[in-house]
Design a protein around this motif. Structure first.
Motif, PDB file in Angstrom:
ATOM      1  N   ARG A  23      -1.426  -3.753  -2.609  1.00  0.00           N
ATOM      2  CA  ARG A  23      -1.698  -2.670  -1.663  1.00  0.00           C
ATOM      3  C   ARG A  23      -0.754  -1.476  -1.892  1.00  0.00           C
ATOM      4  O   ARG A  23      -1.164  -0.321  -1.793  1.00  0.00           O
ATOM      5  CB  ARG A  23      -1.558  -3.170  -0.219  1.00  0.00           C
ATOM      6  CG  ARG A  23      -1.918  -2.108   0.807  1.00  0.00           C
ATOM      7  CD  ARG A  23      -1.852  -2.624   2.223  1.00  0.00           C
ATOM      8  NE  ARG A  23      -0.515  -3.107   2.549  1.00  0.00           N
ATOM      9  CZ  ARG A  23      -0.179  -3.646   3.709  1.00  0.00           C
ATOM     10  NH1 ARG A  23      -1.094  -3.779   4.654  1.00  0.00           N
ATOM     11  NH2 ARG A  23       1.046  -4.056   3.931  1.00  0.00           N
ATOM     12  N   VAL A  55      -2.047   0.399  -5.206  1.00  0.00           N
ATOM     13  CA  VAL A  55      -3.463   0.708  -5.447  1.00  0.00           C
ATOM     14  C   VAL A  55      -3.769   2.202  -5.479  1.00  0.00           C
ATOM     15  O   VAL A  55      -4.618   2.653  -6.244  1.00  0.00           O
ATOM     16  CB  VAL A  55      -4.369  -0.041  -4.431  1.00  0.00           C
ATOM     17  CG1 VAL A  55      -4.325   0.613  -3.055  1.00  0.00           C
ATOM     18  CG2 VAL A  55      -5.793  -0.132  -4.935  1.00  0.00           C
ATOM     19  N   VAL A  98      -0.440  -9.770  -2.570  1.00  0.00           N
ATOM     20  CA  VAL A  98      -1.441  -8.875  -1.983  1.00  0.00           C
ATOM     21  C   VAL A  98      -0.747  -7.597  -1.486  1.00  0.00           C
ATOM     22  O   VAL A  98      -1.238  -6.485  -1.681  1.00  0.00           O
ATOM     23  CB  VAL A  98      -2.198  -9.581  -0.829  1.00  0.00           C
ATOM     24  CG1 VAL A  98      -3.094  -8.602  -0.070  1.00  0.00           C
ATOM     25  CG2 VAL A  98      -3.019 -10.756  -1.370  1.00  0.00           C
ATOM     26  N   ALA A  99       0.437  -7.765  -0.886  1.00  0.00           N
ATOM     27  CA  ALA A  99       1.187  -6.599  -0.383  1.00  0.00           C
ATOM     28  C   ALA A  99       1.605  -5.676  -1.542  1.00  0.00           C
ATOM     29  O   ALA A  99       1.593  -4.451  -1.404  1.00  0.00           O
ATOM     30  CB  ALA A  99       2.411  -7.056   0.407  1.00  0.00           C
ATOM     31  N   LEU A 117       0.679  -7.680   6.340  1.00  0.00           N
ATOM     32  CA  LEU A 117      -0.731  -7.358   6.136  1.00  0.00           C
ATOM     33  C   LEU A 117      -1.419  -7.304   7.496  1.00  0.00           C
ATOM     34  O   LEU A 117      -0.959  -7.923   8.455  1.00  0.00           O
ATOM     35  CB  LEU A 117      -1.386  -8.422   5.263  1.00  0.00           C
ATOM     36  CG  LEU A 117      -0.758  -8.596   3.872  1.00  0.00           C
ATOM     37  CD1 LEU A 117      -1.334  -9.820   3.171  1.00  0.00           C
ATOM     38  CD2 LEU A 117      -0.952  -7.344   3.023  1.00  0.00           C
ATOM     39  N   GLU A 159      -9.692  -6.015   1.774  1.00  0.00           N
ATOM     40  CA  GLU A 159      -9.716  -4.867   2.695  1.00  0.00           C
ATOM     41  C   GLU A 159      -8.308  -4.328   2.939  1.00  0.00           C
ATOM     42  O   GLU A 159      -8.104  -3.115   3.028  1.00  0.00           O
ATOM     43  CB  GLU A 159     -10.368  -5.271   4.024  1.00  0.00           C
ATOM     44  CG  GLU A 159     -11.874  -5.484   3.895  1.00  0.00           C
ATOM     45  CD  GLU A 159     -12.476  -6.215   5.098  1.00  0.00           C
ATOM     46  OE1 GLU A 159     -13.674  -6.051   5.317  1.00  0.00           O
ATOM     47  OE2 GLU A 159     -11.746  -6.960   5.800  1.00  0.00           O
ATOM     48  N   ASN A 160      -7.326  -5.229   3.046  1.00  0.00           N
ATOM     49  CA  ASN A 160      -5.936  -4.778   3.204  1.00  0.00           C
ATOM     50  C   ASN A 160      -5.516  -3.898   2.032  1.00  0.00           C
ATOM     51  O   ASN A 160      -4.896  -2.851   2.229  1.00  0.00           O
ATOM     52  CB  ASN A 160      -4.990  -5.985   3.286  1.00  0.00           C
ATOM     53  CG  ASN A 160      -4.661  -6.379   4.706  1.00  0.00           C
ATOM     54  OD1 ASN A 160      -3.834  -5.742   5.356  1.00  0.00           O
ATOM     55  ND2 ASN A 160      -5.321  -7.420   5.197  1.00  0.00           N
ATOM     56  N   VAL A 161      -5.852  -4.327   0.824  1.00  0.00           N
ATOM     57  CA  VAL A 161      -5.454  -3.576  -0.364  1.00  0.00           C
ATOM     58  C   VAL A 161      -6.188  -2.234  -0.426  1.00  0.00           C
ATOM     59  O   VAL A 161      -5.641  -1.233  -0.894  1.00  0.00           O
ATOM     60  CB  VAL A 161      -5.688  -4.418  -1.642  1.00  0.00           C
ATOM     61  CG1 VAL A 161      -5.400  -3.606  -2.894  1.00  0.00           C
ATOM     62  CG2 VAL A 161      -4.819  -5.670  -1.610  1.00  0.00           C
ATOM     63  N   LEU A 167      -6.938  -0.354   2.059  1.00  0.00           N
ATOM     64  CA  LEU A 167      -6.559   0.557   3.151  1.00  0.00           C
ATOM     65  C   LEU A 167      -5.969   1.897   2.706  1.00  0.00           C
ATOM     66  O   LEU A 167      -6.406   2.941   3.192  1.00  0.00           O
ATOM     67  CB  LEU A 167      -5.576  -0.129   4.105  1.00  0.00           C
ATOM     68  CG  LEU A 167      -6.173  -1.014   5.208  1.00  0.00           C
ATOM     69  CD1 LEU A 167      -5.045  -1.548   6.085  1.00  0.00           C
ATOM     70  CD2 LEU A 167      -7.177  -0.222   6.039  1.00  0.00           C
ATOM     71  N   ALA A 202      -9.488  -2.086  -5.145  1.00  0.00           N
ATOM     72  CA  ALA A 202      -8.672  -3.131  -4.521  1.00  0.00           C
ATOM     73  C   ALA A 202      -8.837  -4.439  -5.282  1.00  0.00           C
ATOM     74  O   ALA A 202      -7.862  -5.148  -5.563  1.00  0.00           O
ATOM     75  CB  ALA A 202      -9.063  -3.306  -3.049  1.00  0.00           C
ATOM     76  N   SER A 228     -13.315   2.085  -3.020  1.00  0.00           N
ATOM     77  CA  SER A 228     -12.003   1.588  -2.598  1.00  0.00           C
ATOM     78  C   SER A 228     -11.929   0.072  -2.763  1.00  0.00           C
ATOM     79  O   SER A 228     -10.919  -0.460  -3.237  1.00  0.00           O
ATOM     80  CB  SER A 228     -11.725   1.949  -1.130  1.00  0.00           C
ATOM     81  OG  SER A 228     -11.779   3.341  -0.968  1.00  0.00           O
TER      82      SER A 228
END
Ligand code: ADP
Ligand code: ADP
Length: 217
Positions: free
Chosen positions: A150, A153, A146-147, A90, A98-100, A102, A118, A114
């Protein structure tokens, strides 16, 4: 939809893959299994366009992946693939949410929309509580979920995951697998999972076993 033909890849004197061919259909869930060092991660990286094989071809939706230049391979990954690396990866400066977001932001979606998508993805993976935390504040299992959020998504056409349940207890692992399978079915995405967990492999339509860099079954 995704095809590999006669792939070879070596690292120095180690031959990681030799003569590997396979074909994965739209909506198909495939588990890649085999002992440690048998070439599973290398195969996944070749299929996802992260590394280039020395010989052989990778084709995705009729397009050669292996012969694309770096910029085009990066664009293909962003537009069509979701990738879950073995070690989360991440962006440390961005919150989990916010990472998700992206992949959606890269795809030109508006920020509010977005972030909302997410948040929904984090909820489905049971980590909504982590939305505002930075990756450094998350446990290994939380980062992994979380990864996965992402990777899913933006409803990619194919998702590649290297041990996506490796850092999870069995309950969380089951939740992640169910969400991967549910999303894959809903979006007709191909799902390629490297695993040495039989419970994970049992979710797959098909298992490809590697041994010493070759397909053993
Ligand atoms: P698996 O995922 O099945 O454990 P890998 O694809 O990671 O197998 O590795 C296959 C073989 O290639 C192993 O012998 C490994 O040590 C070697 N290998 C993989 N990546 C590299 C690398 N970047 N540099 C050197 N050797 C590597
Ligand atoms: P795996 O559990 O799939 O074998 P590892 O944790 O051994 O994966 O490897 C993690 C990363 O290190 C991978 O990206 C792989 O390409 C790389 N790697 C594996 N073996 C070697 C090696 N002998 N030398 C350098 N890099 C390696």
């Amino acid at each position: 939809m995704l095809e590999a033909r006669a792939l070879r890849k070596s690292f120095g004197r180690t031959t990681a893959l030799e003569g590997v061919s396979l074909s994965i259909g739209e909506g198909e869930i495939v588990a890649i299994t085999g002992p440690s060092g048998s070439g599973k991660s290398t195969l996944l990286h070749c299929l996802a366009g992260i590394i280039r094989p020395e010989a052989g071809e990778v084709t995705f939706a009729g397009q050669r992946v292996d012969s694309l230049g770096d910029a085009d391979r990066t664009r293909l990954r962003r537009e069509s693939f979701g990738i879950v690396f073995q070690h989360g990866e991440l962006v440390p400066e961005l919150s989990a949410m916010e990472n998700v977001a992206l992949p959606l932001l890269f795809g030109g979606h508006a920020r509010q929309e977005s972030l909302r998508s997410a948040m929904e993805a984090l909820e489905r993976l049971g980590v909504a509580d982590c939305a505002d935390q930075l990756p450094g504040e998350l446990s290994g299992g939380q980062s992994q979920r979380v990864a996965v959020a992402r990777a899913l998504v933006a409803s990619p056409k194919a998702v590649f995951a290297d041990e996506p349940t490796g850092a999870l207890d069995s309950l969380a692992g089951e939740l992640v697998m169910k969400e991967l399978v549910r999303t894959a079915a809903a979006a007709r995405m191909a799902l390629v999972i490297v695993t040495h967990d039989n419970r994970v492999a049992s979710y797959a339509d098909r298992e490809i076993v590697l041994r010493d860099g070759r397909v053993a079954g």
